[in-house]
Design an enzyme around this catalytic site. Structure first.
Site, PDB file in Angstrom:
ATOM      1  N   GLU A  86       0.838  -1.215   0.000  1.00 14.11           N
ATOM      2  CA  GLU A  86       0.000   0.000   0.000  1.00 14.11           C
ATOM      3  C   GLU A  86       0.866   1.255   0.000  1.00 14.11           C
ATOM      4  O   GLU A  86       1.720   1.422   0.869  1.00 14.11           O
ATOM      5  CB  GLU A  86      -0.906  -0.016   1.241  1.00 14.11           C
ATOM      6  CG  GLU A  86      -1.895   1.131   1.264  1.00 14.11           C
ATOM      7  CD  GLU A  86      -2.855   1.067   2.453  1.00 14.11           C
ATOM      8  OE1 GLU A  86      -3.159  -0.046   2.936  1.00 14.11           O
ATOM      9  OE2 GLU A  86      -3.290   2.136   2.905  1.00 14.11           O
ATOM     10  N   LYS A 263      -7.319  -0.522  11.567  1.00 13.27           N
ATOM     11  CA  LYS A 263      -6.695  -0.926  10.300  1.00 13.27           C
ATOM     12  C   LYS A 263      -5.466  -0.050  10.056  1.00 13.27           C
ATOM     13  O   LYS A 263      -4.408  -0.534   9.664  1.00 13.27           O
ATOM     14  CB  LYS A 263      -7.716  -0.816   9.168  1.00 13.27           C
ATOM     15  CG  LYS A 263      -7.288  -1.458   7.868  1.00 13.27           C
ATOM     16  CD  LYS A 263      -6.394  -0.595   7.018  1.00 13.27           C
ATOM     17  CE  LYS A 263      -6.054  -1.287   5.697  1.00 13.27           C
ATOM     18  NZ  LYS A 263      -5.136  -0.490   4.872  1.00 13.27           N
ATOM     19  N   ASP A 279       4.244 -14.317  12.116  1.00 15.67           N
ATOM     20  CA  ASP A 279       2.932 -14.833  11.753  1.00 15.67           C
ATOM     21  C   ASP A 279       1.913 -13.703  11.929  1.00 15.67           C
ATOM     22  O   ASP A 279       1.308 -13.534  12.994  1.00 15.67           O
ATOM     23  CB  ASP A 279       2.601 -16.038  12.647  1.00 15.67           C
ATOM     24  CG  ASP A 279       1.260 -16.660  12.307  1.00 15.67           C
ATOM     25  OD1 ASP A 279       0.474 -16.042  11.567  1.00 15.67           O
ATOM     26  OD2 ASP A 279       0.998 -17.773  12.803  1.00 15.67           O
ATOM     27  N   HIS A 376      -1.682  11.559  -0.113  1.00 12.46           N
ATOM     28  CA  HIS A 376      -1.395  10.494  -1.079  1.00 12.46           C
ATOM     29  C   HIS A 376      -0.882  11.103  -2.387  1.00 12.46           C
ATOM     30  O   HIS A 376       0.108  10.663  -2.947  1.00 12.46           O
ATOM     31  CB  HIS A 376      -2.680   9.718  -1.412  1.00 12.46           C
ATOM     32  CG  HIS A 376      -2.942   8.573  -0.492  1.00 12.46           C
ATOM     33  ND1 HIS A 376      -2.107   7.488  -0.392  1.00 12.46           N
ATOM     34  CD2 HIS A 376      -3.964   8.322   0.350  1.00 12.46           C
ATOM     35  CE1 HIS A 376      -2.601   6.643   0.477  1.00 12.46           C
ATOM     36  NE2 HIS A 376      -3.716   7.127   0.955  1.00 12.46           N
TER      37      HIS A 376
HETATM   38  C1  MEV Z   1      -5.730   3.305   5.155  1.00 12.04           C
HETATM   39  O1  MEV Z   1      -4.928   2.201   4.867  1.00 12.04           O
HETATM   40  C2  MEV Z   1      -5.784   3.544   6.642  1.00 12.04           C
HETATM   41  C3  MEV Z   1      -6.701   4.672   7.110  1.00 12.04           C
HETATM   42  O2  MEV Z   1      -8.031   4.452   6.638  1.00 12.04           O
HETATM   43  C4  MEV Z   1      -6.655   4.640   8.611  1.00 12.04           C
HETATM   44  C5  MEV Z   1      -7.638   5.594   9.289  1.00 12.04           C
HETATM   45  O3  MEV Z   1      -8.681   5.922   8.717  1.00 12.04           O
HETATM   46  O4  MEV Z   1      -7.330   5.962  10.446  1.00 12.04           O
HETATM   47  C6  MEV Z   1      -6.274   6.006   6.557  1.00 12.04           C
END
Ligand code: MEV
Length: 421
Positions: A86, A263, A279, A376
């Site tokens: 990513e 995430k 792992d 980005h």
């Molecule tokens: C993207 O990989 C992760 C985000 O969505 C995390 C977040 O929203 O805090 C940018």
């Protein structure tokens, strides 16, 4: 033992070519000739190593091997290897680590490496009294368990505790959780061995039928905690800091946001874990189960306003190993370990938790200020410009050696095969 001499500050690393970055990183971490050669040949693993790792192998599958800069954890510099597809994850972690660095760095601590071996029993005739009967024989169970893992015991580790839980009186279902200190290993094999060794003894004590004998991927006694502070001036001002604290509160109040927050946190943990041969499925399983352990899914980390800054914290179970098969399985992982230079599994867990905090901070900062897309795109343009700059320099510095490829020298997707005169 690796030499612990690292400078994690490599300003402008992204501006260099891949080859130069490899050299700069190797210098900053005093890497071995083997690791330098690994970078010089572009990394990767050969197909015969791959064949020895998995089944039905037909090829290898590549990922970028990147290095996050700027980390200070417990007053030590760390260069963190990361394998992730990513965009922005590595830049974001490095950037946040630089901000935290300006404010003193991260601090982390980890429990002893206690893993849980589970033995399931069904149809136990008197499940209610089983607990006391098993407890009374705990030393014997520890001895049997320890005898099954003699190397671990020689290193000073082994069975430490047990607990019995009745899951269904009606069906006589109970589970014995045996807590085993696995030292610097991740410990899955070790606790599986213990579970299989003690199961017949447990059955002989309480009767019933033996069920599963396997580790639990929720190692509640193997938690890592990390904390950092970022000054308002480093994060972009008090409004941005307020926005991050509000974003954190949003995750604390809403499960849908908490999952995305986590995430972003795990972007960093997983990328470093993959590079370091860990792992990551077990890491993910344990972390998310822990978030929901009280019945309501929570964020792995929180950010609160403190005087003139922000404080970030995380606390979650994390089973990783700094020794054992997977840490030497291939050149990529060996190089990753040379880079990160941890001396124990607990130190490794601390570093991974801090990479999680850094990834999380970077995401919240972007979301709470300009939004995630602008960053980005900025990164994308910066990369394109750096690549264009490199090729302009190459053209200027090299005598004209190559002629334009002829149509029959183009590959099927239009890329030119190397043509030299
Ligand atoms: C993207 O990989 C992760 C985000 O969505 C995390 C977040 O929203 O805090 C940018």
């Amino acid at each position: 033992m690796t030499t612990r001499r690292v400078n994690a500050r490599i300003p402008g690393l992204f501006k260099h070519s891949v080859e130069e970055r490899g050299r700069l990183v190797a210098e900053s971490a005093s890497l071995s000739d083997r690791a330098r050669a690994f970078f010089a040949r572009g990394g990767g693993i050969d197909v015969s190593s791959a064949d020895s790792m998995s089944e039905n192998v037909v090829a290898t599958f590549g990922l970028p091997f990147s290095v996050a800069t700027n980390f200070i954890v417990n007053q030590r510099d760390y260069l963190v290897p990361m394998a992730v597809e990513e965009p922005s994850v590595v830049a974001a972690a490095s950037n946040a680590a630089r901000m935290v660095r300006e404010s003193g760095g991260f601090f982390a601590e980890c429990d002893a490496s206690i893993m849980t071996a589970q033995v399931q029993l069904d149809d136990v005739p008197d499940a209610r009294s089983a607990s006391a009967l098993i407890e009374a024989r705990r030393q014997e169970l520890f001895s049997v368990g320890d005898r099954s893992i003699p190397k671990m015991v020689d290193r000073g580790f082994g069975c430490r505790d047990l607990a019995v839980r009745v899951l269904s009186e009606e069906h006589g279902v109970l589970v014995v959780d045996l807590f085993v200190d696995v030292g610097d290993a991740m410990g899955a094999n070790c606790v599986d061995t213990v579970a299989e060794a003690v199961a017949p003894i447990v059955q002989s004590i309480v009767g019933g039928r033996i069920g599963l004998r396997i580790l639990s991927n929720l190692p509640l006694r193997r938690r890592v905690r990390a904390v950092c502070r970022v000054d308002d001036s480093a994060i972009g001002g008090p409004e941005v800091a307020d926005g991050i604290a509000r974003a954190s509160r949003f995750a604390e109040l809403d499960v849908f946001r908490a999952v995305t927050h986590n995430k972003g946190f795990m972007n960093g943990v997983d990328a470093a874990a993959v590079a370091l041969g860990q792992d990551w499925r077990s890491i993910e399983a344990g972390a998310h189960a822990f978030c929901a352990i009280d019945g309501r899914y929570k964020p792995l980390s929180t950010w609160k306003r403190v005087e003139h800054g922000l404080e970030g914290r995380c606390d979650f179970p994390l089973a990783v190993g700094s020794v054992g098969g997977s840490t030497t399985a291939n050149d990529a992982v060996r190089t990753a370990f040379e880079l990160v230079k941890v001396e124990s599994a607990r130190e490794l867990a601390g570093v991974l938790a801090c990479v999680g905090l850094a990834s999380n901070l970077a995401a919240l900062r972007a979301l709470a200020s300009e939004g995630i897309q602008k960053g980005h795109m900025k990164l994308h343009h910066r990369k394109v410009e750096a690549a264009a700059q490199r090729s302009r320099e190459e053209v200027r510095s090299e005598p004209p050696r190559a002629r334009a490829p002829q149509p029959e020298e183009l590959t099927s997707n239009g890329a030119a095969r190397t043509v030299t005169q």
